[in-house]
Write a protein that holds these residues in place. Sequence first.
Motif, PDB file in Angstrom:
ATOM      1  N   LEU A  93       0.968  -1.293   0.027  1.00 31.60           N
ATOM      2  CA  LEU A  93       0.010  -0.048  -0.083  1.00 31.60           C
ATOM      3  C   LEU A  93       0.845   1.087  -0.153  1.00 31.60           C
ATOM      4  CD1 LEU A  93      -2.813  -0.975   2.533  1.00 31.60           C
ATOM      5  CD2 LEU A  93      -3.133  -0.562   0.074  1.00 31.60           C
ATOM      6  N   ARG A  94       0.474   2.296  -0.379  1.00 29.60           N
ATOM      7  CA  ARG A  94       1.254   3.788  -0.381  1.00 29.60           C
ATOM      8  C   ARG A  94       1.121   4.331   0.874  1.00 29.60           C
ATOM      9  NH1 ARG A  94       3.647   2.566  -4.914  1.00 29.60           N
ATOM     10  NH2 ARG A  94       3.136   0.569  -4.210  1.00 29.60           N
ATOM     11  N   PRO A  95       1.890   5.116   1.354  1.00 30.20           N
ATOM     12  CA  PRO A  95       1.940   5.653   2.751  1.00 30.20           C
ATOM     13  C   PRO A  95       0.584   6.591   2.725  1.00 30.20           C
ATOM     14  CG  PRO A  95       3.934   6.024   1.809  1.00 30.20           C
ATOM     15  CD  PRO A  95       3.247   5.322   0.582  1.00 30.20           C
ATOM     16  N   GLN A  96       0.044   6.916   1.739  1.00 27.66           N
ATOM     17  CA  GLN A  96      -1.285   7.759   1.793  1.00 27.66           C
ATOM     18  C   GLN A  96      -2.353   6.885   2.099  1.00 27.66           C
ATOM     19  OE1 GLN A  96       1.035   8.081  -0.383  1.00 27.66           O
ATOM     20  NE2 GLN A  96       1.505  10.221  -0.848  1.00 27.66           N
ATOM     21  N   GLU A 137      11.400   3.459  -9.013  1.00 27.67           N
ATOM     22  CA  GLU A 137      10.548   3.498 -10.137  1.00 27.67           C
ATOM     23  C   GLU A 137       9.251   4.156 -10.047  1.00 27.67           C
ATOM     24  OE1 GLU A 137      10.753   0.190 -12.764  1.00 27.67           O
ATOM     25  OE2 GLU A 137      13.043   0.272 -13.039  1.00 27.67           O
ATOM     26  N   ASP A 138       8.669   3.515  -9.035  1.00 29.15           N
ATOM     27  CA  ASP A 138       7.147   4.188  -9.058  1.00 29.15           C
ATOM     28  C   ASP A 138       7.024   5.352  -7.989  1.00 29.15           C
ATOM     29  OD1 ASP A 138       4.729   4.521  -7.918  1.00 29.15           O
ATOM     30  OD2 ASP A 138       4.455   2.411  -7.354  1.00 29.15           O
ATOM     31  N   PRO A 139       6.691   6.476  -8.786  1.00 26.42           N
ATOM     32  CA  PRO A 139       6.655   7.676  -8.194  1.00 26.42           C
ATOM     33  C   PRO A 139       5.822   7.684  -6.669  1.00 26.42           C
ATOM     34  CG  PRO A 139       5.532   8.109 -10.131  1.00 26.42           C
ATOM     35  CD  PRO A 139       6.141   6.713 -10.119  1.00 26.42           C
ATOM     36  N   ASP A 164       8.509   2.927 -23.062  1.00 27.91           N
ATOM     37  CA  ASP A 164       9.409   3.516 -23.503  1.00 27.91           C
ATOM     38  C   ASP A 164       8.279   4.729 -24.154  1.00 27.91           C
ATOM     39  OD1 ASP A 164      11.310   2.179 -22.874  1.00 27.91           O
ATOM     40  OD2 ASP A 164      11.836   1.397 -24.884  1.00 27.91           O
ATOM     41  N   ASP A 165       7.196   4.401 -24.851  1.00 26.05           N
ATOM     42  CA  ASP A 165       6.326   5.421 -25.339  1.00 26.05           C
ATOM     43  C   ASP A 165       5.829   6.180 -24.356  1.00 26.05           C
ATOM     44  OD1 ASP A 165       7.212   4.384 -27.531  1.00 26.05           O
ATOM     45  OD2 ASP A 165       5.407   3.273 -28.066  1.00 26.05           O
ATOM     46  N   LEU A 166       5.345   5.432 -23.289  1.00 21.08           N
ATOM     47  CA  LEU A 166       4.759   6.034 -21.843  1.00 21.08           C
ATOM     48  C   LEU A 166       5.746   7.235 -21.377  1.00 21.08           C
ATOM     49  CD1 LEU A 166       2.822   3.191 -20.164  1.00 21.08           C
ATOM     50  CD2 LEU A 166       1.722   5.057 -21.354  1.00 21.08           C
ATOM     51  N   ALA A 167       6.985   6.789 -21.119  1.00 15.25           N
ATOM     52  CA  ALA A 167       7.741   7.562 -20.725  1.00 15.25           C
ATOM     53  C   ALA A 167       8.198   8.954 -21.636  1.00 15.25           C
ATOM     54  CB  ALA A 167       9.304   6.869 -20.426  1.00 15.25           C
ATOM     55  N   LYS A 168       8.099   8.424 -22.872  1.00 12.37           N
ATOM     56  CA  LYS A 168       8.196   9.644 -23.659  1.00 12.37           C
ATOM     57  C   LYS A 168       6.997  10.663 -23.660  1.00 12.37           C
ATOM     58  CE  LYS A 168      10.744   7.327 -27.223  1.00 12.37           C
ATOM     59  NZ  LYS A 168      10.275   6.278 -28.254  1.00 12.37           N
ATOM     60  N   GLY A 169       5.961  10.125 -23.381  1.00 14.39           N
ATOM     61  CA  GLY A 169       4.531  10.890 -23.302  1.00 14.39           C
ATOM     62  C   GLY A 169       4.313  11.696 -21.830  1.00 14.39           C
ATOM     63  N   GLY A 170       5.365  11.424 -21.172  1.00 12.21           N
ATOM     64  CA  GLY A 170       5.207  12.283 -19.729  1.00 12.21           C
ATOM     65  C   GLY A 170       4.760  11.247 -18.652  1.00 12.21           C
ATOM     66  N   TYR A 171       4.601  10.049 -18.863  1.00 12.96           N
ATOM     67  CA  TYR A 171       4.052   9.116 -17.886  1.00 12.96           C
ATOM     68  C   TYR A 171       5.373   8.501 -16.987  1.00 12.96           C
ATOM     69  CZ  TYR A 171      -0.547   9.566 -20.344  1.00 12.96           C
ATOM     70  OH  TYR A 171      -1.402  10.150 -20.821  1.00 12.96           O
ATOM     71  N   LEU A 324       4.447  -4.516 -15.895  1.00 11.71           N
ATOM     72  CA  LEU A 324       4.461  -3.055 -16.052  1.00 11.71           C
ATOM     73  C   LEU A 324       3.398  -2.484 -15.340  1.00 11.71           C
ATOM     74  CD1 LEU A 324       5.382  -0.701 -18.254  1.00 11.71           C
ATOM     75  CD2 LEU A 324       3.075  -0.999 -18.894  1.00 11.71           C
ATOM     76  N   GLY A 325       3.535  -1.349 -14.693  1.00 11.34           N
ATOM     77  CA  GLY A 325       2.552  -0.550 -13.657  1.00 11.34           C
ATOM     78  C   GLY A 325       2.574   0.896 -13.931  1.00 11.34           C
ATOM     79  N   ILE A 326       1.483   1.390 -13.757  1.00 11.33           N
ATOM     80  CA  ILE A 326       1.434   2.715 -13.690  1.00 11.33           C
ATOM     81  C   ILE A 326       0.632   3.693 -12.527  1.00 11.33           C
ATOM     82  CG2 ILE A 326       0.671   4.751 -15.175  1.00 11.33           C
ATOM     83  CD1 ILE A 326       0.503   2.826 -17.816  1.00 11.33           C
ATOM     84  N   ASN A 327       1.268   4.191 -12.042  1.00 13.71           N
ATOM     85  CA  ASN A 327       0.524   4.917 -10.729  1.00 13.71           C
ATOM     86  C   ASN A 327       0.287   6.369 -10.774  1.00 13.71           C
ATOM     87  OD1 ASN A 327      -0.128   2.825  -9.264  1.00 13.71           O
ATOM     88  ND2 ASN A 327       1.376   2.736  -7.984  1.00 13.71           N
TER      89      ASN A 327
END
Length: 517
Positions: A93-96, A137-139, A164-171, A324-327
């Motif tokens: 879980l995240r701290p929040q 890696e996970d912000p 890579d495409d996601l990172a280029k898109g600012g994610y 892969l994950g996106i938070n």
Amino acid sequence: MSENYDVIIIGSGAGGGTLAHALADSGKRILLLERGDFLPREMDNWNPKPVFVDGKYISKDTWFDRDGKSFQPQVHYFVGGATKLYGAALYRLRPQDFGELKHVDGISPAWPLSYDDFEPWYSKAERLYQVHCNAGEDPTEGPRSEPYPWPAVSHEPRLQQISDDLAKGGYHPFHAPCGIMLNEARRPESTCIRCTWCDGYPCLVHAKADAEVIAVRPLLDRPNVTLLTGAEVTRLETDDSGRTVTGVAVTRDGNREVYRGDVVAVCAGAANSAKLLLNSANDKHPHGLANGSDQVGRNYMFHNCKAVAALSTVENDTVYQKTLGINDFYLATKDYEYPAGNIQMVGKSNAEAMRGEQPEKTWFAPEWSLTDTARHSVDWWLTTEDLPVPENRVTTDSGGQVHLTYSSTNDEEAGRLYHELKKILNHVGMAEHHVFRKNYYMDMAIPLAGCAHQAGTCRFGADPATSVLDVNCKAHELDNLYVVDTSFFPSIGAVNPALTAIANALRVGDHLRSRMA
Ligand SMILES: Cc1cc2nc3c(=O)[nH]c(=O)nc-3n(C[C@H](O)[C@H](O)[C@H](O)COP(=O)(O)OP(=O)(O)OC[C@H]3O[C@@H](n4cnc5c(N)ncnc54)[C@H](O)[C@@H]3O)c2cc1C
Ligand code: SF4
């Protein structure tokens, strides 16, 4: 039959199996009661038809919805519990999540313990369940006291390209935490063969870090640990004061047996733990054991989830897709004031499972067969937090059967996450209209049945008026009764629950060792 143990643990999944592991070298006499058997190792383990279409490993239980309509819940009764079939995405879980979080439909309440309190247990849990991941890696990740025990599972080329495409898109895509025994540096020595049959399937080669393989099997030759399979606990009996559980009644081979333990830990999974407590009502506990607060069975949560397949003209030949994950939308953003949730991958679609899933839409490419569709799909899993609502609850009827009442919360946030995913897809070359919902391990036709992430029915807290368990997961109203599975969650966050259940079992195990010293 009447035997006395130091600890009786009911259920051998993420909570119970791990608790047994945590206590085993204390030398105390431990009885592990599991209603299921060992999951058979057979070729069907890795065959989508028996697993997804025929539901071979789903219990035959019948539960009822709020209208009394019956359904078959997707629960799994085996040594190792639901972890035998789980996807082994082992997130903290995240701290929040441990604090109060404002959602569109209300407040996700604070836990009585903080992320910092849990952190050492998360580290131990990751070590025990061999979590593969890269820190940093996970912000949204919290501080860590030690690195992951294994490096992240690498992306296969299609996923690397998406990342890579996601990172280029600012994610900020990250490598997802995976509990598989994959040794990429020395593949010939690797137990895991990196196959496609991981998420929702049992692992035929015992390379998934599930509770049977990691926690229970290593204990089987210990003289102080006894595992009884096919042992369904039906009732807990107390002394006249109602303060002490004195008997654990079991049905085994058609016979009733009663076992005695100084400490009793209920770890039957959120719905079944509530069922057992409710069905154990007696004079001193007229509304169910430990239920003076009327909270047992309430606050049932199981995430507001969507499984989504997105198609592109590029083939996706990924074998193991869960890397892969996106938070980026896990917490409020400048564009949206509420937490929308976590995006991750599910196991790769295949035609056979899709046939069972009956995708809602295939109009986008009518000339494609299901095999083509599966070959081109990239498969996502979206999780939004659902809130602990008292009316969402497990009750039992006069026959002791489970009734589940549930209305979803935070649908707007779930819709927002889906909207964000569709925007993401444009960045990775998949038109947003080439997207359809998958049933996967959640039955869309009967959403209640997809109870993989069930939690919250015996929440822990400082106040006996509003919680069932104290901070050590001991029932406020009894001196020797603990509940050590996902029932204790006061809120569920938007990441998969198993690692938190495992970490908590290690934490409670430590408490019990001190108590019994
Ligand atoms: C298909 C699937 C995929 C999943 N993927 C993930 C994932 O990727 N990541 C993640 O974190 N989580 C995942 N989960 C959820 C995860 O498996 C559960 O959160 C976790 O196993 C819950 O642990 P538990 O101890 O509460 O219950 P369980 O692990 O289910 O254990 C409960 C045990 O109690 C036994 N039992 C029940 N009633 C009785 C009784 N009366 N007497 C005796 N024994 C009893 C059961 O047979 C079972 O062995 C998934 C679940 C499923 C089904
Ligand atoms: S990917 Fe590895 S752990 Fe998962 S099912 Fe295949 S062999 Fe087992």
